[in-house]
Design an enzyme around this catalytic site. Structure first.
Site: not given
Length: 607
Positions: A2, A27, A74, A98-99, A479, A483, A486, A502, A602
């Site tokens: 946030c 963010r 957020w 925030n938090g 990675e 991406k 996301e 497996h 972010k």
């Protein structure tokens, strides 16, 4: 995650609040709001969705005043809607938070039993309700605020304004970052110092336990013991180059194309010349005698740690453990003698990584960090900082910060290899010469971006994809899958290619594309064998390899991205560019919000 922005000056602050929220929007957020003390007292406006929705709301119902707080939310507790948007308020106080308040349910139950009525589903509304409870007991503003904060469990950064104190903003923090900006016109508050660069000349960071009382003329800060303190000021300056797209359609694509310069800049900081020694800050341990290095990170930073493990163990013979930050301190692993811990974070505010750092310090570990923000909490609390020199990264999906982290890590690896006598001066100079050529190799590959478009067209309509890799290609596959999921919302999973039989091979059929990351080297033949296994089961296979590897696998693949031959140690730098571009162009074709994908932030500043 946030974002908080607040302002107090001698004119209307509405435009400042909106600009501050826009500067924080990278963010990630899903609603926004402001609260202002004006001629009609304490009022607010809130809107679900983007800041533009809040602007439309303000156009219909303007708010003007010289003191105000603002927030981009957020969602954690409660749906992403107007009802749960910040600021939260009572008739006496408004709060942006925030938090996460971990004991909010207990506090809410207590307050409701006393007749207090809640309007939202959030944990954050507990704060103004609790402050109001103490105000109603007759406590002064600062004492009511401190009394309320003392009962909160969890993390917070807050900005608060009171209806009967129209010329003042209060700010406090525990765990979540908060910076205070100083300007000739007044004072500003933000959860990210970048949001202060267009309005303030100087700024300071509040420390855990601080409470700041901010008026137009002065700032009074008291610490956790309620004693007056001064926090060191630093100069801030606006960086316009980071705040516009410079002709690119998205910040992410701009930042992908900045990577050649980012790597060059990072190399220049630590390796002024290919013939010189690598210049690192004085480390709090002896690299030559270090027996084990722990590396801790989240998300993309964790995958950078995985790559570093391959480098440090194979080149420097240094044993490396890697940990996901959110698991590190709960594992309660033994602390080995003659070991150190390295923390990796783009923002330097990642809550889990910061908590892991504090745990490691309590256990007596020497702690170093690689961060992209030198005035961040992780940087300030580490024994030594290795800045990654990526510059401000706006896109939520990390690109240039990842390659900057890799650049610092490969330099640390070579430094360790020299100190530990694992490579001689001839090999050192050869590898450093190859590093010096790396920015040019990156720029050259980025110039061939169009070759990836046909692959993106093949993948953009799928809903599932499997990534495979072996050795150092495994973290690249992980990675790459991250991406893709996301920013495209395609379900992408990565596995070690050797684990295929497996379990994961059960997923493979003609509807499941498989992307194989297989750079040339001693593991290529094994990767080719795995590639044939999925091809024989009908999978459409996409191969990332050099041209020789592509030719060898040509009978079993549907498409390929040719990666130029490069020094084997440096393969991760070029292969990750291809994976970034593939994800980006798939996202564009699917019409998703590339720079601010849904549900993501972010800077993850809550656990």
């Amino acid at each position: 995650m946030c974002g908080i922005f607040a302002a107090i000056n001698s004119e209307s602050v509405t435009s400042h609040l909106i600009k501050g929220l826009q500067d924080l929007s990278y963010r990630g957020y899903d609603s926004a709001g402001i609260a202002i003390i004006g001629k009609r007292g304490l009022q607010r406006r809130r809107a679900e969705g983007k800041i533009e929705s809040l602007i439309h709301c303000l156009e219909a119902k303007p708010l003007e005043g010289s003191v105000g707080i603002a927030h981009t939310r957020w969602a954690t507790h409660g749906a992403a809607n107007q009802r749960n948007a910040h600021p939260h308020m009572t008739s006496r106080v408004a709060v942006a938070h925030n938090g996460i308040i971990e004991n909010s349910h207990q506090l809410r139950t207590e307050l409701e039993s006393r007749g207090y009525r809640f309007e939202s589903d959030t944990d954050s509304e507990t704060i103004p309700q609790l402050i109001t409870f103490y105000l109603n007991l007759g406590l002064a503003h600062d004492l009511a605020l401190r009394s309320a904060l003392a009962r909160l469990e969890g993390s917070f950064a807050i900005a608060a304004v009171f209806d009967d104190l129209p010329n003042c903003i209060f700010a406090a923090r525990r765990g979540s970052p908060l910076a205070l900006g100083y300007a000739s016109s007044g004072h500003y508050l933000a959860s990210d110092i970048n949001a202060l660069k267009s309005v303030a000349n100087q700024a300071c960071h509040l420390e855990d336990g601080d409470l700041a009382r901010i008026s137009l003329q002065q700032v009074e800060i008291t610490d956790r013991d309620n004693k007056p303190v001064e926090r060191p000021l630093q100069m801030v300056s606006e960086q316009q180059s980071s705040n516009d797209k410079q002709g690119f359609p998205h910040y992410m694509l701009k930042e992908i194309h900045q990577q050649a310069n980012v790597v060059k800049r990072t190399l220049g900081k630590y390796l002024p010349s290919a013939d010189n020694a690598i210049e690192l800050p004085l480390l709090p341990f002896n690299l030559a005698e270090l027996q084990r290095l722990n590396i801790v990170g989240c998300g993309t930073s964790y995958y950078a740690a995985m790559i570093a493990k391959y480098w440090l163990e194979s080149v420097a013979s240094l044993a490396v453990d890697i940990d996901i930050a959110s698991e590190y301190r709960y594992r309660e692993g033994p602390v080995c003698t003659n070991s150190a811990t390295l923390f990796i974070s783009q923002s330097g505010e990642t809550a889990d990584t910061l908590a892991a750092l504090r745990h490691a310090k309590q256990c007596g570990q020497q702690c170093i960090s690689i961060v992209n923000v030198m005035d961040s909490s992780i940087a300030r609390e580490s024994h030594v900082v290795l800045p990654s020199m990526a510059g401000t990264e706006i896109g939520v999906a990390s690109t240039k910060a990842f390659t900057a982290q890799l650049t610092v890590l490969i330099l640390l690896c070579l430094k360790a290899a020299v100190c530990r006598g694992r490579i001689n001066q001839t090999e050192k100079k050869r590898l450093q010469s190859q590093l010096a050529l790396l920015p040019g190799s990156i720029a050259s590959f980025l110039n061939s971006e169009r070759s990836i478009w046909p692959i993106a067209h093949k993948l953009c309509t799928t809903e599932h994809i499997l990534f495979l890799g072996r050795g150092i290609a495994l973290p690249l596959a992980l990675e790459g899958a991250l991406k893709l999921k996301e920013i495209t919302y395609i379900h992408a999973e990565a596995y070690p290619a050797g684990e295929l039989k497996h379990g994961p091979i059960a997923l493979v059929d003609a509807s499941m594309p498989v992307l194989v990351v297989a750079p040339p080297g001693r593991l290529f033949a094994k990767s080719l064998s795995n590639l044939r296994e999925v091809s024989s089961r009908g999978a459409k296979v996409i191969l990332l390899s050099d041209q020789q590897g592509i030719d060898e696998a040509s009978d079993y693949i549907d498409a390929a991205i040719a990666i130029p031959t490069i020094e084997p140690l440096l393969q991760p730098f070029i292969y990750t560019l291809a994976l970034q571009l593939l994800a980006y162009h798939c996202a564009v074709l699917r019409g998703t919000d590339v720079d601010q994908p849904r549900n993501l932030a972010k800077s993850v500043t809550v656990e």
